[in-house]
Design an enzyme around this catalytic site. Structure first.
Site, short mmCIF file in Angstrom:
data_model
loop_
_atom_site.label_atom_id
_atom_site.label_comp_id
_atom_site.label_asym_id
_atom_site.label_seq_id
_atom_site.Cartn_x
_atom_site.Cartn_y
_atom_site.Cartn_z
N CYS A 111 -15.46 15.28 0.03
CA CYS A 111 -14.17 15.64 -0.58
C CYS A 111 -14.34 16.31 -1.93
O CYS A 111 -13.38 16.87 -2.48
CB CYS A 111 -13.30 14.39 -0.75
SG CYS A 111 -13.09 13.47 0.76
N HIS A 251 -8.05 14.43 -6.36
CA HIS A 251 -8.25 14.39 -4.91
C HIS A 251 -7.21 13.45 -4.31
O HIS A 251 -6.94 12.37 -4.85
CB HIS A 251 -9.67 13.90 -4.59
CG HIS A 251 -9.88 13.62 -3.14
ND1 HIS A 251 -9.50 14.52 -2.16
CD2 HIS A 251 -10.40 12.55 -2.49
CE1 HIS A 251 -9.79 14.00 -0.98
NE2 HIS A 251 -10.33 12.81 -1.14
N ASN A 281 -5.12 12.81 3.53
CA ASN A 281 -6.37 13.18 2.86
C ASN A 281 -6.99 14.37 3.60
O ASN A 281 -7.43 14.23 4.74
CB ASN A 281 -7.30 11.96 2.89
CG ASN A 281 -8.64 12.22 2.21
OD1 ASN A 281 -8.97 13.36 1.88
ND2 ASN A 281 -9.41 11.18 2.00
O1 UT7 Z 1 -11.56 10.88 0.56
C1 UT7 Z 1 -12.74 10.24 0.30
C2 UT7 Z 1 -12.69 8.86 0.10
N1 UT7 Z 1 -11.79 8.08 0.89
C3 UT7 Z 1 -11.01 7.24 0.24
O2 UT7 Z 1 -10.93 7.32 -0.97
C4 UT7 Z 1 -10.30 6.15 0.99
C5 UT7 Z 1 -10.50 4.87 0.25
N2 UT7 Z 1 -9.96 3.71 0.86
C6 UT7 Z 1 -8.63 3.46 0.99
O3 UT7 Z 1 -7.82 4.30 0.72
C7 UT7 Z 1 -8.21 2.08 1.42
O4 UT7 Z 1 -9.31 1.22 1.36
C8 UT7 Z 1 -7.59 2.03 2.83
C9 UT7 Z 1 -6.22 2.69 2.82
C10 UT7 Z 1 -8.49 2.71 3.83
C11 UT7 Z 1 -7.40 0.57 3.27
O5 UT7 Z 1 -6.63 -0.14 2.33
P1 UT7 Z 1 -7.14 -1.57 1.81
O6 UT7 Z 1 -6.10 -2.07 0.90
O7 UT7 Z 1 -8.51 -1.37 1.27
O8 UT7 Z 1 -7.12 -2.43 3.14
P2 UT7 Z 1 -8.32 -3.17 3.88
O9 UT7 Z 1 -9.33 -2.18 4.36
O10 UT7 Z 1 -8.77 -4.27 3.00
O11 UT7 Z 1 -7.58 -3.75 5.15
C12 UT7 Z 1 -6.52 -4.66 5.04
C13 UT7 Z 1 -6.00 -5.02 6.43
C14 UT7 Z 1 -7.06 -5.35 7.43
O12 UT7 Z 1 -6.60 -6.43 8.18
P3 UT7 Z 1 -7.17 -7.92 7.96
O13 UT7 Z 1 -8.64 -7.81 8.22
O14 UT7 Z 1 -6.85 -8.21 6.50
O15 UT7 Z 1 -6.40 -8.73 8.93
C15 UT7 Z 1 -7.11 -4.12 8.33
O16 UT7 Z 1 -7.50 -4.42 9.65
O17 UT7 Z 1 -5.24 -3.94 6.97
C16 UT7 Z 1 -5.67 -3.68 8.31
N3 UT7 Z 1 -5.49 -2.28 8.62
C17 UT7 Z 1 -4.35 -1.77 9.12
N4 UT7 Z 1 -3.18 -2.33 9.46
C18 UT7 Z 1 -2.21 -1.54 9.95
C19 UT7 Z 1 -6.37 -1.27 8.45
N5 UT7 Z 1 -5.83 -0.10 8.83
C20 UT7 Z 1 -4.57 -0.40 9.27
C21 UT7 Z 1 -3.53 0.40 9.78
N6 UT7 Z 1 -2.37 -0.20 10.09
N7 UT7 Z 1 -3.64 1.74 9.94
#
Ligand code: UT7
Length: 324
Positions: A111, A251, A281
């Protein structure tokens, strides 16, 4: 000094909303909006590849600059979704727009590809090697998404943005750049197969290794740290303070990362350009699309200071300060 004399962008017409995604995987508009800030993204059709959108963005940037393609001496494309392994996407763009004189190079900096490209182009112009360089960030990420993986498929979208850099007047243009990386964390955001480590095979396809794999939460924490540090460092290099910044163009990966970056340099959100609600993104394309929109919407005036900050796969990060 090295100035940006034209910008352009391009995105597919097809819009995929969070509500559309609700019908495809176990997710909800509410989850996607509150965790990321994304409402919808653009999706390329099966006949559109990265070079098609890149060339369109390039033509618009040339028109904006009032230049012809034959004036370009180099084309740099930041992308993780090239049309193919080789020839490079920059070569394909050169042919599409008829920039016969231009040297051609792709950058694989995730990115941060557009920011790496700006920094490299600025250096080449500064040393007198070239006077006009086209820098593009372009991606068709939806083609490498696992549409069964809700952790990643809701996050990304397609598009391209371009900027033309040219030898400019003293006192305005790119004031400072800063680049960094940490290869030890590369596995946290990667496309495992299709290269020389894991060549494409029936097994790699069956194991879904040709799709983006991301440990979202770890990437999130690294992004917050690195983007904050990049913003602070480049302002220091330019001899400026947060008070001097008129517009932050970060970004566009996650609204919470963007807010944390703004907070790190104590900048109010009114001075931050956000369009990830409409595009998701778009990796290397996110900053040049946002830059082009901001310019065309009259949000950047002569004399303004813009701060561009990126973070991506690699890990890579970087920042640029521009005086217009
Ligand atoms: O561009 C280059 C770099 N990329 C980024 O900068 C992305 C960086 N990461 C993020 O933006 C965030 O980490 C995410 C948006 C990907 C995830 O948010 P988070 O607050 O870090 O959530 P998490 O990964 O800790 O997941 C929380 C929960 C999980 O469930 P459990 O294990 O707590 O029961 C996931 O399974 O949310 C669940 N989950 C979803 N639920 C509904 C993950 N994706 C989804 C989804 N819909 N699409």
């Amino acid at each position: 000094m090295v100035e940006i004399v034209g910008t352009g962008s391009s995105a597919p017409e097809k819009v995929l909303t969070n509500f559309d995604l609700e019908k495809m995987v176990d997710t909800s508009d509410e989850w996607i909006r509150t965790r990321t800030g994304i409402r919808e993204r653009r999706v390329a059709d099966k006949d559109t590849a990265t070079s098609d959108m890149a060339a369109q963005a390039a033509r618009r940037a040339l028109e904006d600059a009032g230049m012809g393609a034959e004036e370009l001496e180099m084309i740099i494309v930041g992308t993780v979704t090239p049309d193919m392994n080789f020839p490079s996407t920059a070569c394909l763009v050169q042919d599409k727009i008829g920039a016969k004189r231009a040297a051609v190079l792709d950058i694989g900096a995730g990115c941060s590809g557009f920011i790496y490209g700006l920094s490299l182009a600025r250096g080449l112009i500064d040393i007198g090697e070239y006077s006009t360089v086209l820098v593009i960030g372009a991606e068709t990420l939806t083609k490498i998404l696992d549409w069964e993986d809700r952790n990643t498929c809701v996050l990304f979208g397609d598009g391209a943005g371009a900027a033309i850099l040219h030898t400019g007047d003293k006192g305005r243009g790119i004031l400072a750049t800063y680049l960094g990386g940490d290869g030890s964390l590369g596995a946290l955001l990667a496309l495992p197969a299709g290269g020389s480590r894991l060549p494409a095979s029936h097994q790699t396809v069956e194991e879904r290794l040709h799709y983006i794999k991301m440990a979202g939460n770890e990437v999130f924490k690294s992004a917050v740290r690195a983007m904050g540090k990049s913003a602070v460092t480049v302002l220091e290099k330019a001899g400026l303070s947060n008070q001097d910044v008129d517009l932050l163009i970060p970004h566009q990966a996650n609204l919470r990362i963007i807010q944390a970056t703004a907070k790190r340099i104590d900048l109010p959100m009114e001075k931050v350009y956000v369009n990830l609600d409409r595009y998701g993104n778009t990796s290397a394309a996110s900053i040049p699309i946002a830059l082009d929109e901001a310019r065309r919407n009259g949000l950047i005036k002569k004399g303004d200071i813009s701060l561009l900050v990126a973070f991506g796969a690699g890990f890579t990060w970087g920042s640029v300060v521009i005086k217009w």
